[in-house]
Design an enzyme around this catalytic site. Structure first.
Site, PDB file in Angstrom:
ATOM      1  N   LYS A   1       0.817  -1.217   0.000  1.00  0.00           N
ATOM      2  CA  LYS A   1       0.000   0.000   0.000  1.00  0.00           C
ATOM      3  C   LYS A   1       0.849   1.264   0.000  1.00  0.00           C
ATOM      4  O   LYS A   1       0.450   2.275  -0.570  1.00  0.00           O
ATOM      5  CB  LYS A   1      -0.955   0.013   1.203  1.00  0.00           C
ATOM      6  CG  LYS A   1      -2.092  -0.975   1.060  1.00  0.00           C
ATOM      7  CD  LYS A   1      -3.225  -0.687   2.031  1.00  0.00           C
ATOM      8  CE  LYS A   1      -4.361  -1.676   1.843  1.00  0.00           C
ATOM      9  NZ  LYS A   1      -5.380  -1.575   2.906  1.00  0.00           N
TER      10      LYS A   1
ATOM     11  N   LYS B   1      -5.056 -10.213  -6.863  1.00  0.00           N
ATOM     12  CA  LYS B   1      -6.276 -10.472  -6.098  1.00  0.00           C
ATOM     13  C   LYS B   1      -7.379  -9.479  -6.476  1.00  0.00           C
ATOM     14  O   LYS B   1      -7.093  -8.334  -6.839  1.00  0.00           O
ATOM     15  CB  LYS B   1      -5.910 -10.503  -4.605  1.00  0.00           C
ATOM     16  CG  LYS B   1      -6.499  -9.481  -3.743  1.00  0.00           C
ATOM     17  CD  LYS B   1      -6.096  -9.640  -2.298  1.00  0.00           C
ATOM     18  CE  LYS B   1      -6.233  -8.235  -1.721  1.00  0.00           C
ATOM     19  NZ  LYS B   1      -6.318  -8.125  -0.308  1.00  0.00           N
TER      20      LYS B   1
ATOM     21  N   LYS C   1     -10.834  -3.797  -4.134  1.00  0.00           N
ATOM     22  CA  LYS C   1     -11.576  -2.539  -4.273  1.00  0.00           C
ATOM     23  C   LYS C   1     -10.741  -1.478  -4.939  1.00  0.00           C
ATOM     24  O   LYS C   1     -11.259  -0.539  -5.522  1.00  0.00           O
ATOM     25  CB  LYS C   1     -11.899  -1.981  -2.886  1.00  0.00           C
ATOM     26  CG  LYS C   1     -12.828  -2.791  -2.078  1.00  0.00           C
ATOM     27  CD  LYS C   1     -12.857  -2.258  -0.654  1.00  0.00           C
ATOM     28  CE  LYS C   1     -13.394  -3.350   0.236  1.00  0.00           C
ATOM     29  NZ  LYS C   1     -13.466  -3.020   1.625  1.00  0.00           N
TER      30      LYS C   1
END
Ligand code: AMP
Ligand code: TRP
Length: 332
Positions: free
Chosen positions: A111, A194, A197
């Site tokens: 992230k 994966k 969102k």
């Protein structure tokens, strides 16, 4: 005593990965365990957000929990920020978490990306807040998708470090529950990534709020390879996109990949995708219809959250007092 705690972030829309990897399992577990299901809104502050969107997302995720089948009377369902113990315990646990442990967290690395110096402290300490969520209720079991396994291991380590430091047996070691065929649902555009969102392409995921036409379109556009479906799971595993679609089909129909192959081996993708659209629409459209119904009455959603928050706070406040006593924080 067995107690489950789990949560999801109210960051944009929930997708099929959240449903199959987490929510669907929670629904099954609510009959066997005392369960606390949280909308982890404080975690959502670790990435960029807009206040008015966050507020709506908290309600939307709450509606998704209920629409998927979580009974808000039987279980405790609330949003994290309403119970102050989460942030308080986070601080105490942060004081028992070596930086070296946090430096290993792969989610932070992903992230934070290339600009690690600009990443915020909250994103870095995301896993200590997650440990606080679980340990505040002395939860024994935590159903999550595969991607959260490392965070769970950290929570176990922190619980152990705390117990050892103070010479107590206060926190149990929370067990991860990674269940079913669908522990890792992949992107519809790339079988090695994966479903998420944060993926820019909406075609990479099926959202819980997608209507039947959108689901059909996304499944038809999903990446595949030219071969028909194989006979064995072993052959399937070399083909990430094919494997993903079979996994989704298996999870939606509560069967195994081997059972799906027994039925569909030799099928071309055009035919298999048609069958997949049918099961996806029949499972997901009642959920999205119920979500929309619930979202039309915001006061009712807020009432559900308030009630859950009161119940959560009762457990949390008691544990927080005990934790302060252990740590040596005076409660005059
Ligand atoms: P998040 O959306 O990251 O807050 O995740 C909420 C829950 O959904 C966690 O338990 C995740 O492990 C699970 N989850 C998220 N994405 C996937 C996926 N692609 N496959 C399976 N589980 C997932
Ligand atoms: N980090 C989890 C996720 O992204 C969400 C989460 C926060 C959670 N606190 C938790 C999950 C406690 C289980 C238990 O999916």
């Amino acid at each position: 005593m067995n107690r489950i705690f789990s949560g999801m972030q109210p960051t944009r829309q929930l997708h099929l990965g959240n449903y199959l990897g987490a929510l669907k399992n929670w629904v099954a577990l609510q009959n066997e365990y005392e369960c606390i299901f949280c909308v982890v809104d404080l975690h959502a502050l670790t990435i960029e957000h807009k206040p008015e969107v966050l507020r709506e997302n908290i309600r939307e995720v709450t509606a998704a929990y209920v629409a998927a089948g979580i009974d808000p009377e039987k279980n405790i369902l609330f949003n994290q920020s309403t119970v102050t113990g989460h942030a308080e315990l986070n601080w105490i646990l942060a004081c028992h978490t070596p930086l070296g442990w946090l430096n290993r967290m792969t989610q932070f690395k992903e992230k934070a990306g290339k600009h690690r110096e600009n990443a915020v402290l909250g994103l870095y300490s995301y896993p200590t807040l997650m440990a606080a969520d679980i340990l505040l209720y002395k939860a024994t079991h935590v159903p999550v998708g595969e991607d959260q396994k490392q965070h769970l291991e950290l929570a176990r380590d922190i619980a152990g470090a705390f117990n050892r430091y103070y010479g107590v047996e206060f926190f149990p070691q929370p067990e991860p529950q990674i269940m079913g065929e669908a522990t890792r649902i992949m992107s519809l555009r790339d079988g090695t990534k994966k479903m998420s969102k944060s993926d820019e392409s909406d075609y990479s995921r099926i959202n819980l709020t997608d209507d039947a036409d959108t689901i059909a379109l996304k499944v038809r556009k999903a990446k595949t390879d030219p071969e028909p479906l194989p006979e064995t799971v072993e052959d399937l595993e070399k083909r990430p996109e094919a494997d993903n679609l079979v996994t989704i089909y298996a999870a939606l129909t509560d069967s195994s990949r081997a059972q799906v192959l027994a039925q569909h081996a030799g099928s071309q993708f055009s035919a298999f995708k048609g069958a997949l659209v049918d099961v996806a629409v029949s499972k997901l459209s009642p959920i999205s219809a119920e979500m929309n119904r619930l979202l039309s009455d915001k006061a009712e959603i807020d009432r559900i959250l308030k009630k859950g928050s009161d119940r959560a706070n009762e457990i949390a406040a008691k544990n927080m007092d005990a934790i302060k006593d252990i740590v040596g924080l005076l409660r005059p």
